[in-house]
Design an enzyme around this catalytic site. Sequence first.
Site, PDB file in Angstrom:
ATOM      1  N   HIS A 218       0.813  -1.213   0.000  1.00 17.51           N
ATOM      2  CA  HIS A 218       0.000   0.000   0.000  1.00 17.51           C
ATOM      3  C   HIS A 218       0.846   1.263   0.000  1.00 17.51           C
ATOM      4  O   HIS A 218       0.362   2.348   0.313  1.00 17.51           O
ATOM      5  CB  HIS A 218      -0.985   0.005   1.170  1.00 17.51           C
ATOM      6  CG  HIS A 218      -1.764  -1.260   1.282  1.00 17.51           C
ATOM      7  ND1 HIS A 218      -2.728  -1.626   0.375  1.00 17.51           N
ATOM      8  CD2 HIS A 218      -1.692  -2.283   2.177  1.00 17.51           C
ATOM      9  CE1 HIS A 218      -3.223  -2.799   0.711  1.00 17.51           C
ATOM     10  NE2 HIS A 218      -2.614  -3.219   1.796  1.00 17.51           N
ATOM     11  N   ARG A 274      -0.851  17.849   3.436  1.00 21.37           N
ATOM     12  CA  ARG A 274       0.597  18.083   3.385  1.00 21.37           C
ATOM     13  C   ARG A 274       1.062  17.920   1.949  1.00 21.37           C
ATOM     14  O   ARG A 274       0.292  17.581   1.057  1.00 21.37           O
ATOM     15  CB  ARG A 274       1.331  17.057   4.266  1.00 21.37           C
ATOM     16  CG  ARG A 274       0.969  15.615   3.894  1.00 21.37           C
ATOM     17  CD  ARG A 274       1.809  14.595   4.610  1.00 21.37           C
ATOM     18  NE  ARG A 274       1.304  13.236   4.469  1.00 21.37           N
ATOM     19  CZ  ARG A 274       1.492  12.449   3.427  1.00 21.37           C
ATOM     20  NH1 ARG A 274       2.176  12.895   2.387  1.00 21.37           N
ATOM     21  NH2 ARG A 274       0.994  11.228   3.389  1.00 21.37           N
TER      22      ARG A 274
END
Length: 615
Positions: A218, A274
């Site tokens: 992932h 972010r």
Amino acid sequence: MITSVLVANRGEIACRVFRTCRELGIRTVAVYSDADENALHVRVADAAVRLPGAAPADTYLRGDLIVRAALAAGADAVHPGYGFLSENPGFARAVLDAGLVWIGPPPEAIEAMASKTRAKELLGITPLREVTEGDLPVLVKAAAGGGGRGMRVVRRLADLEEELTAARAEALAAFGDDEVFVEPYVEDGRHVEVQILADAHGTVWALGTRDCSLQRRHQKVVEEAPAPGLSPGLTHELHETAERAARAVGYTGAGTVEFLVAGDRAQFLEMNTRLQVEHPVTEAVFGIDLVALQIRVAEGHTLDDEPPRAHGHAVEARLYAEDPAQHWAPQTGTLHRLAVPDTVRLDTGYTDGDPIGVHYDPLIAKAVAHAPTRAEAIRKLSGALDRAAIHGPVTNRDLLVRSLRHEEFTSGHMDTGFYGRHLAELTEPAPDPYAPLAAALADAHGRSRFGGWRNLPSQPQTKRYTMAGEEHEVRYRHTRAGGLEADGVRVLHADARLVTLEADGVRRTYTVARHGDDVHVDGTTLRALPRFPDPAAQHAPGSLLAPMPGTVVRIADGLTEGTAVQAGQPLLWLEAMKMQHQITAPATGTLNALRVSRGQQVELGTLLAVVTATS
């Protein structure tokens, strides 16, 4: 105006932010753990402040120490990078409360989106509260972070509790928060995301799309912009959802909204408040510097009403110190050489001779190619990686080259199941058959004790190497004229660094470098074997050796010497580079020895346990 920026991070992203700061005339401040004392991001900063300790919980996750460091070094702003505290609203508030400029979104926006569960609820999406057989497969995810940490696919209900436990442990170690949640898992969808940038005056840019479908554990491996094959309608829908998410929380600065795409249907995954690791592909396509724009927004400047136009295609590949053929096991050691052709952009936190340790992510560098078309960008990047000199720990370089050249990727028909389907073929050893000979001839250069012309040719010399897990024996001899020869191959030139061979009418020149017993022949790595094996290095059959340095964080319940085990049964867990790695029984039999305990630090090759197979 911002005059001095502390980056509350390390490695590649710290170096990346420092590069833009230098271009803008802004002073830079690094923070570093004891493990990073001599790291590149420390060496290139104008000032650096030590964070005592090595574990992230004691260093890069200590917001109080980082704020104190910024004040001590005279910084007037803090850039969080990615990972660690970058999506921690408490840290953002502490920075602002200290009178510093926060180069990121408002703490309230981070708070609204930092928990993936709350982010989904904000957009009207409810995560699973109870999991039944009908819900399988499901995905366990850390609520407070990303990067694949604290993420598990569960296909059997019986495995759910164990995977929840493991995910919580990883999430706590990586983000200081063990909250996890469960959502439906869409098999073989595409991971598509939208880069957003917003100012404090109401302008929100949706900067195209990115496809990040090639992932392992992932975590993204290859990313590109724009995402290929999306319909205009779906692209518009993704942009609209991303802008809606940003406006819903009063977002400012850079962020990313992520989706799982199946056909023409998109499922919202999360919003990362972010800068993303893969931001360079967006920069390349739009001709912008996202870090510079983050700083401008933090200074209060406005964005143009419309973002710049996109041009061409960009592809990024993440170079990791890991062995894809061994369950992606992270690797450590000295990076003796890192040289990638300058036809591509290289973002890295390492230079030649730097150590790759056990404490942090195994990312070495990101290579980015930009070209007028997707096919040209892929060719440019794969060619540069193929020609790169990377000497040191095992890396995923060969996997990246093969992935970029795989028909499923080049046709744009990849999805998140790519490595699940193709890993075996992509990691099939294909070493150069003449690499051992080139290594032996380079090593033999100047070793003739007679030198120059001789009356008779020398006796054949023999050297042994391991290459791609197999042993190879090489035979060559010194000629009467002081040269070298080998059966079936013309040796046109041989010195300690370059060897030119001709076989079957084809001439090839090899670059050779030796570091201890490791020999690098172009892109092939060999290990020189001693003439006489060391008996002490032998291990009994069924010995389980540590595949990496790390910490034993867990031993299976009830596991003691004499316990019967099944092949593939998890026996213990090692934590290294912020991930947990299962050590499983190699065969059905009996655990005859358990040589480690919970909390013990182990080195690469440490004997962990011995399983005697049932006869």
